[in-house]
Design an enzyme around this catalytic site. Structure first.
Site, PDB file in Angstrom:
ATOM      1  N   SER A  30       0.087  -7.403  -4.989  1.00 31.58           N
ATOM      2  CA  SER A  30      -0.151  -8.329  -3.880  1.00 31.58           C
ATOM      3  C   SER A  30       0.958  -8.255  -2.836  1.00 31.58           C
ATOM      4  O   SER A  30       0.831  -8.822  -1.762  1.00 31.58           O
ATOM      5  CB  SER A  30      -0.235  -9.768  -4.410  1.00 31.58           C
ATOM      6  OG  SER A  30       0.975 -10.122  -5.057  1.00 31.58           O
ATOM      7  N   HIS A  49      -6.687  -4.883  -3.989  1.00 32.49           N
ATOM      8  CA  HIS A  49      -6.102  -6.191  -4.284  1.00 32.49           C
ATOM      9  C   HIS A  49      -7.203  -7.219  -4.518  1.00 32.49           C
ATOM     10  O   HIS A  49      -7.827  -7.726  -3.578  1.00 32.49           O
ATOM     11  CB  HIS A  49      -5.192  -6.638  -3.139  1.00 32.49           C
ATOM     12  CG  HIS A  49      -4.524  -7.947  -3.404  1.00 32.49           C
ATOM     13  ND1 HIS A  49      -4.277  -8.876  -2.424  1.00 32.49           N
ATOM     14  CD2 HIS A  49      -4.056  -8.496  -4.560  1.00 32.49           C
ATOM     15  CE1 HIS A  49      -3.700  -9.935  -2.962  1.00 32.49           C
ATOM     16  NE2 HIS A  49      -3.557  -9.729  -4.254  1.00 32.49           N
ATOM     17  N   GLU A 100      -9.159  -6.732  -1.059  1.00 31.10           N
ATOM     18  CA  GLU A 100      -8.506  -6.030   0.042  1.00 31.10           C
ATOM     19  C   GLU A 100      -8.342  -4.568  -0.359  1.00 31.10           C
ATOM     20  O   GLU A 100      -7.719  -4.258  -1.380  1.00 31.10           O
ATOM     21  CB  GLU A 100      -7.132  -6.649   0.329  1.00 31.10           C
ATOM     22  CG  GLU A 100      -7.222  -8.052   0.899  1.00 31.10           C
ATOM     23  CD  GLU A 100      -5.864  -8.704   1.109  1.00 31.10           C
ATOM     24  OE1 GLU A 100      -5.699  -9.438   2.100  1.00 31.10           O
ATOM     25  OE2 GLU A 100      -4.959  -8.496   0.264  1.00 31.10           O
ATOM     26  N   ASN A 133      -2.066 -12.539   1.981  1.00 34.35           N
ATOM     27  CA  ASN A 133      -0.706 -12.995   1.668  1.00 34.35           C
ATOM     28  C   ASN A 133       0.234 -12.900   2.857  1.00 34.35           C
ATOM     29  O   ASN A 133       1.189 -13.678   2.964  1.00 34.35           O
ATOM     30  CB  ASN A 133      -0.144 -12.211   0.481  1.00 34.35           C
ATOM     31  CG  ASN A 133      -0.705 -12.714  -0.830  1.00 34.35           C
ATOM     32  OD1 ASN A 133      -1.164 -13.848  -0.919  1.00 34.35           O
ATOM     33  ND2 ASN A 133      -0.707 -11.873  -1.841  1.00 34.35           N
TER      34      ASN A 133
END
Length: 313
Positions: free
Chosen positions: A148, A169, A181, A219
């Site tokens: 991540s 991800h 992702e 993130n």
């Protein structure tokens, strides 16, 4: 005759180029790491008909992972097959039939199409794993990391297959969260990227694409938002309780930033922001937080330890 030969060579070259550009149909998946993320990825891959091998260091860990997958599948069929218990039981049976476990990663990657790494967030450990598996996996095998926060490019460079390396991800809990992702490094081939997108769709997820930038999409936006909430609290501008209520009622978020930090784990959040700060020390969004550092030092890591920004029974 010469013309015919030249024509044949051109045709053969064209066919080879077409074959080389063809996307890989991923059928066999090896997942390294039997924690929550690895087990979740294994579940959705097996449930969608892929042959899956879940790998971890011990049979004890893998038994726990398998039990967690079985419990998760039972929750799935309660919703998906509420009126068809027999179909639900068959779904669980088929899913588990597609899943096997192993403690020897090198021995199981020889026939795999895709290796997904979901182990500890430590670049050196990940690189050592990929470097080893690179020697045993077939040439066509794609490598992907579920990281991540770490750079995919640095992991790809530990192997000889930079063009067959990308990021996948997933989000926790994997069976519930629809997003994946798909990360494309400067070396990732279009063929590899499209194969990863197709795989994400095949396991029932909605893929989005991002370059190999710190934190990718979610993130990169989420962690600075949570850190800014901590800074707001550190300055005494608002209480953590009021900040959480404001973001839930004012922005429609299911959790406030402090609730989310406790859910994610304060150590995880600190690890991410420290890593980004080392990459971009002058970026104010990535500045460390004295309060967060203090809580982590005191082992108050959030829900998993019973106390973080809030206390839990």
């Amino acid at each position: 005759m010469a013309f015919a030969t030249r024509h044949f060579v051109r045709a053969a070259s064209s066919d080879a180029a077409t074959a080389a550009a063809k996307k890989l149909l991923i059928k066999h998946v090896t997942i390294i790491g039997g924690g929550l993320m690895g087990a979740g990825i294994a579940q959705v891959a097996a449930a969608s008909g892929h042959t899956v091998v879940l790998v971890d260091q011990s049979d004890e860990i893998l038994k726990k992972s398998t039990k967690g997958i079985e419990e998760s599948l039972k929750r799935v069929i309660k919703k998906k097959f509420a009126d068809k218990p027999e179909a639900g039981a068959e779904f669980i049976k088929k899913t588990l039939k597609n899943l096997t476990t192993s403690t020897d990663a090198a021995s199981v990657v020889h026939s795999t199409d895709l290796v997904i790494e979901a182990i500890v967030e430590n670049l050196e450990v990940k690189n050592n794993l990929f470097k080893t598996l690179d020697k045993f996996a077939p040439e066509h095998t794609i490598f992907a990391s579920n990281t991540s926060s770490l750079q995919i490019t640095k992991m790809a460079n530990a192997t000889t297959r930079q063009d067959r390396f990308g990021g996948l991800h997933f989000f926790n809990p994997v069976p519930m969260m629809k997003l994946v992702e798909v990360i494309k490094t400067p070396m990732t081939s279009q063929k590899t990227f499209e194969s990863l997108v197709d795989f994400s769709k095949a396991v029932g997820k909605s893929p989005v694409s991002c370059k190999d930038t710190p934190g990718f999409i979610v993130n990169r936006l989420l962690v600075p938002y949570m850190m800014e909430a901590v800074r707001l609290f550190e300055r005494g501008d608002a209480s953590k309780e009021d900040i959480d209520v404001a973001m839930k009622l004012g922005a429609g978020y299911p959790m406030g930033p402090f609730e989310l930090l406790d859910y994610v784990g304060l150590d995880t959040s600190k690890y991410i922001i420290d890593g980004w700060h080392s990459l971009e020390p002058n970026n104010p969004l990535f500045a460390p937080s004295p309060l967060l550092n203090k809580l982590v030092e005191e082992k108050k890591l959030g829900k998993k330890t019973g106390e973080g920004f809030y206390k839990y029974k």
